[in-house]
Design a protein around this motif. Structure first.
Motif, mmCIF file in Angstrom:
data_model
loop_
_atom_site.group_PDB
_atom_site.id
_atom_site.type_symbol
_atom_site.label_atom_id
_atom_site.label_comp_id
_atom_site.label_asym_id
_atom_site.label_seq_id
_atom_site.Cartn_x
_atom_site.Cartn_y
_atom_site.Cartn_z
ATOM 1 N N LEU A 187 38.585 40.915 37.328
ATOM 2 C CA LEU A 187 39.663 41.459 36.491
ATOM 3 C C LEU A 187 40.883 40.552 36.590
ATOM 4 C CD1 LEU A 187 39.413 45.254 37.442
ATOM 5 C CD2 LEU A 187 38.627 44.189 35.310
ATOM 6 N N LYS A 188 41.501 40.291 35.448
ATOM 7 C CA LYS A 188 42.682 39.403 35.424
ATOM 8 C C LYS A 188 43.783 39.919 36.349
ATOM 9 C CE LYS A 188 41.678 36.504 31.772
ATOM 10 N NZ LYS A 188 40.278 36.899 31.702
ATOM 11 N N GLY A 189 43.855 41.247 36.494
ATOM 12 C CA GLY A 189 44.908 41.839 37.315
ATOM 13 C C GLY A 189 44.655 41.750 38.819
ATOM 14 N N HIS A 190 43.473 41.265 39.234
ATOM 15 C CA HIS A 190 43.177 41.144 40.668
ATOM 16 C C HIS A 190 44.108 40.113 41.293
ATOM 17 C CE1 HIS A 190 41.092 39.854 44.314
ATOM 18 N NE2 HIS A 190 40.461 41.008 44.293
ATOM 19 N N LYS A 191 44.646 40.449 42.485
ATOM 20 C CA LYS A 191 45.655 39.607 43.148
ATOM 21 C C LYS A 191 45.263 38.119 43.197
ATOM 22 C CE LYS A 191 47.899 38.876 47.610
ATOM 23 N NZ LYS A 191 47.619 38.981 49.035
#
Ligand SMILES: *Cc1c(COP(=O)(O)O)cnc(C)c1O
Length: 378
Positions: free
Chosen positions: A276-280
């Protein structure tokens, strides 16, 4: 040859008979012509032709020179830890596999080897944790169960600069999706129980190295302490490995679709998936991995054990079981299953909430999987 070709042909036809499937050499010892004159094998703890094939296969897949097969992932881990001596220190990722945490904090701690558990996703933490006693930096990337990503290449440079060995447990991705040795790791650990064998029918563990001296030391410990993989389990793991690229592709495709579905579900709070793009550390994962794998974790807005249990007992295709990497989809509850022996403070600090649910997304049809999650969440 490309990986998919190489892996299908990874067991060569038997030299003696031409058998296309590697024979299971179910023998404890080998008849010798004269004392110490033999065909390369004397006793199965030291060497077995079936085990040799799977050991060579894993070494090749992990871009190493030597592979060692053990009766379980933890037996492989234990062999690595036996390189240490009293007074040495291990710096490990803080949500390391529960069994690795347990062996470090009980058995090895009792023998005078101490461990520090830190968030290795930030290299500054690793720098600060290292002391003159640090012999090992122990990583998993992604971690279990919150799928944290650490920068293996950066940490390997740091390890080299202080004379420590970098150990990477690559169980969650398999050699098809990540090769830690290429990124600078000294020893790769696998629980072959998971993706490598892939069918939920065998326990096995592996080590891979490319340094001849390290290979010699590990071979010595393997033979001296004896936790070796049996001929039959070597054969089962070898058979599993032949379909590994095909399976990892499907696990990764399904994993991403499941993660995207969960992100948009009103009852779901956090979703952990490196794809996911939002993963740190999404960018680091995209750099060091070939795909994102089949492990997805999430928490519920109703962050209680009761809400998690409600979900876990309602899934029909996702089976409630303490394993991962199976062709079947599995679901587990870290708090009451895999991380039961991790102290509450350690658990909370690494983000393992009460409602956290871990999915090992299998290779079934994605529509059936999403339908099952939908009905269980409703
Ligand atoms: C399962 C697992 C192990 C231990 O392997 P066993 O085969 O169960 O002994 C070690 N590391 C990770 C990441 C695992 O998932």
């Amino acid at each position: 040859m490309k990986l998919e070709t190489k892996i299908v042909h990874i067991s060569k036809p038997d030299e003696l008979t031409g058998a296309i499937s590697t024979p299971i050499y179910q023998t404890s010892s080998y008849v010798q012509e004269a004392p110490d004159v033999n065909k390369g094998f004397a006793y199965t703890r030291t060497g077995n032709p079936t085990r040799k094939v799977v050991e060579e296969a894993i070494a090749e897949l992990e871009m190493g020179t030597n592979g060692f097969a053990f009766a379980s992932g933890l037996a492989a881990t234990d062999c690595v830890l036996k390189l240490l001596k009293q007074g040495d220190e291990v710096v490990a990722v803080n949500d390391v596999y529960g069994g690795t945490y347990r062996v470090l904090t009980t058995i090895y701690n009792r023998l005078g080897i101490t461990s520090k558990f830190i968030d290795t996703t930030d290299i500054e933490n690793v720098k600060n944790a290292i002391s003159s006693k640090t012999r090992f930096i122990w990583l998993e990337s992604p971690t279990n169960p919150t799928l944290k990503i650490s920068d293996i290449a950066e940490i390997s440079k740091l390890a080299k600069s202080v004379g420590a060995l970098l150990i990477v447990d690559n169980t969650f991705l398999s050699p098809v999706l990540q090769n830690p040795i290429e990124l600078g790791a000294d020893i790769v650990v696998h629980s072959g129980t998971k993706y490598l064998s892939g069918h939920g029918d065998v326990l096995s563990g592996f080590l891979v190295v490319k340094d001849p001296k390290l290979a010699e030391e590990l071979k010595y410990i393997q033979n001296t302490t004896g936790g070796v993989l049996s001929p039959f389990d070597s054969w089962l793991t070898l058979r599993g490995i032949q379909t590994l690229p095909l399976r990892m592709k499907k696990h990764s495709e399904n994993g991403l679709k499941v993660a995207e579905f969960l992100v948009n579900h009103p009852k779901v709070d956090k979703v952990y998936y490196p794809g996911l793009k939002g993963h740190k550390n999404h960018e680091i994962a995209a750099n060091q991995q070939k795909a994102f794998g089949g492990m997805v974790s999430f928490s519920l807005k109703d962050d209680t054990i009761a809400a998690a249990t409600d979900f876990l007992t309602r899934t029909k295709i996702f089976l409630l079981a303490e394993n991962l990497g199976d062709v079947r989809s599995l679901v587990s509850h870290p708090v009451s299953m895999t991380h039961k022996s991790t102290p509450i403070e350690v658990r909370k600090a690494s983000g393992i909430q009460d409602s956290l649910i871990r999915l090992s997304v299998g290779i079934e049809d994605i529509e059936d999987l999403l339908e099952d999650l939908k009905q269980a969440l409703s």
